[in-house]
Design an enzyme around this catalytic site. Structure first.
Site, mmCIF file in Angstrom:
data_model
loop_
_atom_site.group_PDB
_atom_site.id
_atom_site.type_symbol
_atom_site.label_atom_id
_atom_site.label_comp_id
_atom_site.label_asym_id
_atom_site.label_seq_id
_atom_site.Cartn_x
_atom_site.Cartn_y
_atom_site.Cartn_z
ATOM 1 N N LYS A 83 1.190 -1.265 0.197
ATOM 2 C CA LYS A 83 0.441 -0.361 -0.432
ATOM 3 C C LYS A 83 0.908 1.418 0.177
ATOM 4 C CE LYS A 83 -4.490 0.298 2.244
ATOM 5 N NZ LYS A 83 -4.985 0.048 3.579
HETATM 6 C C1 E4P Z 1 -8.002 0.475 4.393
HETATM 7 O O1 E4P Z 1 -7.894 0.297 3.411
HETATM 8 C C2 E4P Z 1 -8.483 1.561 4.435
HETATM 9 O O2 E4P Z 1 -6.962 2.167 5.252
HETATM 10 C C3 E4P Z 1 -9.218 2.026 5.453
HETATM 11 O O3 E4P Z 1 -10.373 1.805 5.084
HETATM 12 C C4 E4P Z 1 -9.555 3.151 6.197
HETATM 13 O O4 E4P Z 1 -10.947 3.397 6.657
HETATM 14 P P1 E4P Z 1 -11.152 4.527 7.728
HETATM 15 O O5 E4P Z 1 -11.239 5.831 7.042
HETATM 16 O O6 E4P Z 1 -12.441 4.179 8.722
HETATM 17 O O7 E4P Z 1 -10.421 4.671 8.829
#
Ligand code: E4P
Length: 219
Positions: A83
């Site tokens: 990522k």
């Molecule tokens: C997933 O890859 C993201 O990091 C995650 O869904 C972020 O979610 P949030 O906005 O609830 O922190």
């Protein structure tokens, strides 16, 4: 649509795997912070539970640092996806990873233009953050619809991964809008199974079954 669990909690991920509805996992620094565990050890455990893509997030701000971190992460298991954030340095790292056969999830995507650039840089997954857009008074789902149209117009292979999901409604709308994947907090995953009429229906069937058994015993 594929269903990923958005969690670094091994027990939650195992529960979803046991149910048999689990296509992958996404993690991030905030999620691993909640668990208070070593990131790489946790990722290894998660990769032992699912063969689907498991996203591991880099924390460097420069491409060189992201590549160094990503190369360590991919040693953990074959299904690790790196990522990187939607920045110029992130996209530089994405292009390099992609050319060397390493899959990338471009994260923190909040606009159609960012999504276009992420696809052009070769991202395997692109993560629009629905909940965080909604929090700002925007409509996160519109971004998914725009991304679907752009990716279909040009045949981009990048998969749209609906992220920052806060409710079953978000999951349903992501599916209707053509997201390829939704990454779902375990609490929302559990909510998706539930309906008051299902519970009521089970109770009514069981009550009738008991009544029948009692009547048969009398005969
Ligand atoms: C997933 O890859 C993201 O990091 C995650 O869904 C972020 O979610 P949030 O906005 O609830 O922190």
């Amino acid at each position: 649509m594929k269903i990923f669990i958005d969690s670094a909690n091994v027990e939650e991920i195992r529960k979803a795997a046991d149910i048999g509805i689990l296509d992958g996992v996404t993690t991030n620094p905030s999620l691993i912070m909640r668990e208070g565990r070593d990131y790489k050890k946790t990722l290894k455990e998660i990769c032992g539970i699912t063969k689907g893509p498991v996203s591991a997030e880099t924390i460097s701000l420069d491409a060189k640092g992201m590549i160094k971190e990503g190369k360590e992460f991919v040693k953990i298991a074959k299904n690790i996806v790196i990522k990187v954030p939607m920045t110029q340095e992130g996209m530089k790292a994405c292009s390099i990873f992609t050319k060397s056969g390493i899959k990338v999830n471009t994260t923190l995507v909040f606009s159609a233009n960012q999504a276009l650039l992420a696809a052009k840089a070769g991202s395997y997954l692109v993560s629009p953050f629905l909940g965080r857009l909604d929090d700002m008074g925007q409509t996160g789902m519109e971004l998914i619809e725009e991304m679907r149209q752009i990716y279909d117009n040009y045949g981009f292979k990048a998969q749209i991964l609906a992220a920052s999901i806060r409710s079953p409604q978000h999951v349903k709308e992501s599916a209707l809008s053509g997201a390829d994947v939704a990454t779902i907090p375990f609490k929302v995953y559990e909510q998706m199974f539930k309906h008051a009429l299902t519970d009521k229906g089970i109770k009514a069937f069981l009550d009738d079954w008991d009544k029948l058994q009692k009547e048969l015993k009398k005969k």
